[in-house]
Design a protein around this motif. Structure first.
Motif, PDB file in Angstrom:
ATOM      1  N   THR A 195       0.837  -1.201   0.000  1.00 31.30           N
ATOM      2  CA  THR A 195       0.000   0.000   0.000  1.00 31.30           C
ATOM      3  C   THR A 195       0.873   1.252   0.000  1.00 31.30           C
ATOM      4  O   THR A 195       2.101   1.189  -0.081  1.00 31.30           O
ATOM      5  CB  THR A 195      -0.918   0.023   1.233  1.00 31.30           C
ATOM      6  OG1 THR A 195      -0.112   0.235   2.408  1.00 31.30           O
ATOM      7  CG2 THR A 195      -1.685  -1.284   1.391  1.00 31.30           C
ATOM      8  N   SER A 196       0.216   2.406   0.152  1.00 28.63           N
ATOM      9  CA  SER A 196       0.938   3.671   0.213  1.00 28.63           C
ATOM     10  C   SER A 196       1.827   3.765   1.443  1.00 28.63           C
ATOM     11  O   SER A 196       2.678   4.659   1.542  1.00 28.63           O
ATOM     12  CB  SER A 196      -0.056   4.843   0.221  1.00 28.63           C
ATOM     13  OG  SER A 196      -0.928   4.756   1.333  1.00 28.63           O
ATOM     14  N   THR A 199       5.841   4.291   1.383  1.00 30.60           N
ATOM     15  CA  THR A 199       6.622   5.518   1.205  1.00 30.60           C
ATOM     16  C   THR A 199       6.396   6.547   2.305  1.00 30.60           C
ATOM     17  O   THR A 199       7.267   7.385   2.550  1.00 30.60           O
ATOM     18  CB  THR A 199       6.295   6.184  -0.145  1.00 30.60           C
ATOM     19  OG1 THR A 199       4.883   6.448  -0.205  1.00 30.60           O
ATOM     20  CG2 THR A 199       6.688   5.274  -1.302  1.00 30.60           C
TER      21      THR A 199
END
Length: 297
Positions: A195-196, A199
C-alpha cells in the motif's frame, strides 16, 4: 375485494378460455370467479372481456390490461419465491477472499462460530493482498481494506482497522529517541510494500495530521514477515493491531508514539449487485457485520 386475486382470475380466464375453466384451475366457484372479474372491471371502469354463451374475447382495453397484469403477477410470484428462499436454511458453498493479515488474525478465528451456526454451509477462504475480481473469479464476498474505488459492487461497512507503531526493545536500546513522527526519518522502518505505507506514514496528533516519509532496507507485502523482522530487532513496524497485539502483550514489541494515532484503514465486505441475496450470502454478511462492524478494533 383483493385486487390481485381479481387480477389472477382475469389472467387465468384469458389463458384458459373461460371463467369456469379459470375457476376450476384456481379452486373457486364459477360464481365467485365471475364476481371477482366484475369487481375488477368496475374498479377499472372498463370492460375487459366480451362474453357470449359460446366464446369470450378481449376488448382493446382488456388486451392492454392483460399484458400488464400478467407481468405484475409474475413479479409478485418471483418476489414471494425470493422471500421464501430468504427464510430457508442457509446451505451450499461460499467463496470468500480477504487480505492476508485481516483474514488470518481477525476473520479466520471467527469462522468456526459461523460454521457451527450454519452446519449446511461450507467455506472456501482465499487469502491474498492483491485486488481480486469478485465476479470474474467467482467469489461471493470479498473483504477489502482502504478507500473503495467506484467498482459497482455493493458494500457493507465494517469497523476500520486500527494501526499500531511498534518496535522490539532490542532495537530501541540502540536506536535514536523516537518521540514524534518526524523522528522516524532517522530510523530503520520496516516497509509494507502493498500500500501507500511503503513511502509515507501518517498520524493524527496534538497539532493535527502529520505525514512523514519513511525508508528502510527491508520491505515485503507480508505483514507476518514484517512482524518477525520487528521482533528480531530490525526496525520500526506499522501494522494492524490484530497482527501485533500478542507480541506487545508479551513484551516482544513495544508500542511507540502514544500521543500520535495512525489513521485507521477502512474495511468493507463487498458483493455483486446482481447476485441474489440467497440465505447463505445473507447469513454470512449478517455474521460479518455482527463480528466486525462494532467499535474500531
Amino acid at each position: 375485494m383483493d385486487k390481485l386475486a381479481c387480477m389472477l382470475v382475469f389472467v387465468k380466464a384469458v389463458e384458459m378460455g373461460s371463467i369456469s375453466a379459470a375457476a376450476e384451475e384456481l379452486d373457486l366457484s364459477s360464481q365467485l370467479a365471475g364476481k371477482q372479474l366484475r369487481a375488477l372491471e368496475q374498479g377499472l371502469g372498463i370492460k375487459l372481456l366480451t362474453r357470449t354463451t359460446r366464446k369470450q374475447s378481449l376488448t382493446d382495453g382488456g388486451r392492454i390490461f392483460y399484458d400488464h397484469a400478467k407481468n405484475i403477477l409474475a413479479e409478485m410470484a418471483a418476489a414471494e419465491a425470493l422471500i421464501a428462499e430468504t427464510r430457508a436454511t442457509p446451505r451450499g458453498r461460499l467463496r470468500i477472499s480477504a487480505p492476508i493479515t485481516f483474514g488470518s488474525h481477525a476473520l479466520a478465528p471467527e469462522l468456526p462460530d459461523y460454521l457451527k451456526r450454519h452446519p449446511e454451509i461450507s467455506l472456501d477462504l482465499s487469502l491474498t493482498n492483491r485486488t481480486v475480481d469478485l465476479v470474474e473469479e467467482g467469489f461471493d464476498v470479498v473483504f477489502r481494506t482502504g478507500d473503495l474505488p467506484d467498482s459497482g459492487l455493493l458494500a457493507r461497512r465494517l469497523a476500520p482497522l486500527r494501526l499500531v507503531v511498534c518496535a522490539a526493545p532490542a532495537y530501541l536500546r540502540s536506536a535514536e529517541k523516537l518521540v514524534q513522527p518526524e523522528d522516524l526519518q532517522r530510523h530503520e522502518c520496516l516497509i509494507f510494500s502493498h500500500t501507500s505505507l511503503r513511502t509515507q506514514w501518517s498520524f493524527e496528533g496534538p497539532q493535527g495530521r502529520v505525514t512523514v516519509p519513511v525508508a528502510g532496507r527491508f520491505s515485503t507485502d507480508s505483514g507476518e514477515a514484517l512482524r518477525a523482522a520487528a521482533v528480531a530487532g530490525m526496525g520500526v513496524l506499522l501494522q494492524p493491531h490484530e497482527l501485533v497485539a500478542e507480541e506487545i502483550s508479551a513484551g516482544r514489541l513495544v508500542r511507540l508514539l502514544p500521543e500520535y494515532e495512525p489513521p485507521a484503514r477502512p474495511l468493507h465486505a463487498l458483493y455483486a449487485p446482481d447476485r441474489r441475496m440467497t440465505p447463505k450470502l445473507r447469513s454470512f454478511l449478517d455474521f460479518a457485520v455482527q463480528k466486525f462492524a462494532g467499535e474500531q478494533r
